[in-house]
Structures are given as structure tokens and as C-alpha cells.
Scaffold this motif. Sequence first.
Motif, PDB file in Angstrom:
ATOM      1  N   ALA A   1       0.830  -1.210   0.000  1.00  0.00           N
ATOM      2  CA  ALA A   1       0.000   0.000   0.000  1.00  0.00           C
ATOM      3  C   ALA A   1       0.861   1.256   0.000  1.00  0.00           C
ATOM      4  O   ALA A   1       0.522   2.257  -0.630  1.00  0.00           O
ATOM      5  N   GLY A   2       1.994   1.196   0.692  1.00  0.00           N
ATOM      6  CA  GLY A   2       2.886   2.347   0.755  1.00  0.00           C
ATOM      7  C   GLY A   2       3.851   2.457  -0.399  1.00  0.00           C
ATOM      8  O   GLY A   2       4.630   3.406  -0.486  1.00  0.00           O
ATOM      9  N   SER A   3       3.793   1.506  -1.321  1.00  0.00           N
ATOM     10  CA  SER A   3       4.720   1.494  -2.455  1.00  0.00           C
ATOM     11  C   SER A   3       4.142   2.284  -3.630  1.00  0.00           C
ATOM     12  O   SER A   3       3.050   1.993  -4.092  1.00  0.00           O
ATOM     13  N   PRO A   4       4.879   3.267  -4.141  1.00  0.00           N
ATOM     14  CA  PRO A   4       4.341   4.111  -5.206  1.00  0.00           C
ATOM     15  C   PRO A   4       4.089   3.383  -6.526  1.00  0.00           C
ATOM     16  O   PRO A   4       3.267   3.831  -7.329  1.00  0.00           O
ATOM     17  N   GLN A   5       4.745   2.255  -6.767  1.00  0.00           N
ATOM     18  CA  GLN A   5       4.545   1.571  -8.038  1.00  0.00           C
ATOM     19  C   GLN A   5       3.323   0.653  -8.043  1.00  0.00           C
ATOM     20  O   GLN A   5       2.959   0.121  -9.084  1.00  0.00           O
ATOM     21  N   VAL A   6       2.658   0.470  -6.898  1.00  0.00           N
ATOM     22  CA  VAL A   6       1.488  -0.400  -6.824  1.00  0.00           C
ATOM     23  C   VAL A   6       0.262   0.380  -7.283  1.00  0.00           C
ATOM     24  O   VAL A   6       0.012   1.497  -6.835  1.00  0.00           O
ATOM     25  N   ALA A   7      -0.502  -0.248  -8.173  1.00  0.00           N
ATOM     26  CA  ALA A   7      -1.613   0.437  -8.826  1.00  0.00           C
ATOM     27  C   ALA A   7      -2.935   0.368  -8.069  1.00  0.00           C
ATOM     28  O   ALA A   7      -3.890   1.013  -8.468  1.00  0.00           O
TER      29      ALA A   7
ATOM     30  N   ALA B   1      -2.740   8.906   4.181  1.00  0.00           N
ATOM     31  CA  ALA B   1      -3.862   9.803   4.467  1.00  0.00           C
ATOM     32  C   ALA B   1      -3.526  11.251   4.133  1.00  0.00           C
ATOM     33  O   ALA B   1      -4.422  12.053   3.863  1.00  0.00           O
ATOM     34  N   SER B   2      -2.242  11.588   4.113  1.00  0.00           N
ATOM     35  CA  SER B   2      -1.837  12.957   3.773  1.00  0.00           C
ATOM     36  C   SER B   2      -1.438  13.094   2.303  1.00  0.00           C
ATOM     37  O   SER B   2      -0.928  14.134   1.893  1.00  0.00           O
ATOM     38  N   SER B   3      -1.702  12.061   1.524  1.00  0.00           N
ATOM     39  CA  SER B   3      -1.371  12.085   0.098  1.00  0.00           C
ATOM     40  C   SER B   3      -2.181  13.154  -0.630  1.00  0.00           C
ATOM     41  O   SER B   3      -3.315  13.460  -0.250  1.00  0.00           O
ATOM     42  N   VAL B   4      -1.596  13.701  -1.674  1.00  0.00           N
ATOM     43  CA  VAL B   4      -2.321  14.661  -2.515  1.00  0.00           C
ATOM     44  C   VAL B   4      -3.262  13.926  -3.476  1.00  0.00           C
ATOM     45  O   VAL B   4      -4.083  14.563  -4.132  1.00  0.00           O
ATOM     46  N   ARG B   5      -3.144  12.619  -3.529  1.00  0.00           N
ATOM     47  CA  ARG B   5      -4.010  11.819  -4.408  1.00  0.00           C
ATOM     48  C   ARG B   5      -5.247  11.382  -3.621  1.00  0.00           C
ATOM     49  O   ARG B   5      -5.160  10.541  -2.726  1.00  0.00           O
TER      50      ARG B   5
END
Length: 165
Positions: free
Chosen positions: A75-81, A140-144
Motif C-alpha cells: 500500500a505504501g509502495s508508489p509503483q502499486v496500482a 492519508a496525507s497524500s495529494v491523491r
Amino acid sequence: MGSPLTKVSGVRWGELRDATGAGAGGVPSLLSRIAHGDEDTARTAVEELGDALCALGFVVGEATAPAVPFLLELAGSPQVACTADLLELLESICRTEQWHSAAASARNRAHAADHRRQTGWEAAARAAVHAGRSVVEGLASSVRPEEAAPARKLLRAMDESPPFR
């Protein structure tokens, strides 16, 4: 972040049972499909993991707690879709209390003792989700918004479902 899932082989998956009572030997393959697959492959793998780790959305097995750190890692990995799907699965795991409810409603102590192992699985799974709070807070603080909203929902679930005592 390095290569995901480097420690997955350290778990004796073949000796564990999933939430359906089946062997959990397929869990590493599903985790790998999430880490390295395209979006459709990853989403399908999350669905299959959901069935194996949190059957019906509310029953965990002995393989659930060992899998949670890998779900959090992914979940914390940026490459996971499919971060939102992983967070939803983690929320379901966090909210489970089926075995605790069954044990509490057991009329005789002998039957309640039958649930001791399962309540341990449930407690360990919930504790594992809580141990990943910092990962969830970061999401939770992601801009996405597709990541932030389900992460905030999981944080609420964590607050509403503290670890079992």
C-alpha cells in the motif's frame, strides 16, 4: 524504497491456513502479482487475497496476520496500482471480530475454548494492522484523493477497533 516483498519468503506459508481453511501457500504469488502486475492483475490479486485473508469480509485465518505487513508495504509502495483496494482490505481485517463474538456467545466453556486459536488469529491480525499506522497516516496525507480517502477511512476504523486485550 527497495524491491518490495524481500522478506515474504521468510514466512512458512505452506504451514499456515487461510480464512477459508485452505493452505496459504498461494499468498506469496498473489502478493507478487500485486507488486509487479498491471492494474487489472493487481486488483484481481487483491480480490483473491481478500477471499483468502478475510473471507466474506469478516473472517480471518492464521495466515492473515503474517500477510498484513506485506499488504501495508505494498500500500505504501508508489509503483502499486491498487492502493485503495489494499487499504479497503486492511480495513476489513481491522474490523473483524467474528471469532471473538462467537467465543463470547458460546454457552459452555468447552465450546468457547474451541475458538481460542481463532481469537488469537483475529487479535494478531488487528494488531498487525495497527502496527502499520505510520504507513496509513502517510497515505492519508497524500495529494491523491484516491489514496487519501481510503487511508483516512482505515485510520477511523483503527480508532474505532482498538487492538484486542
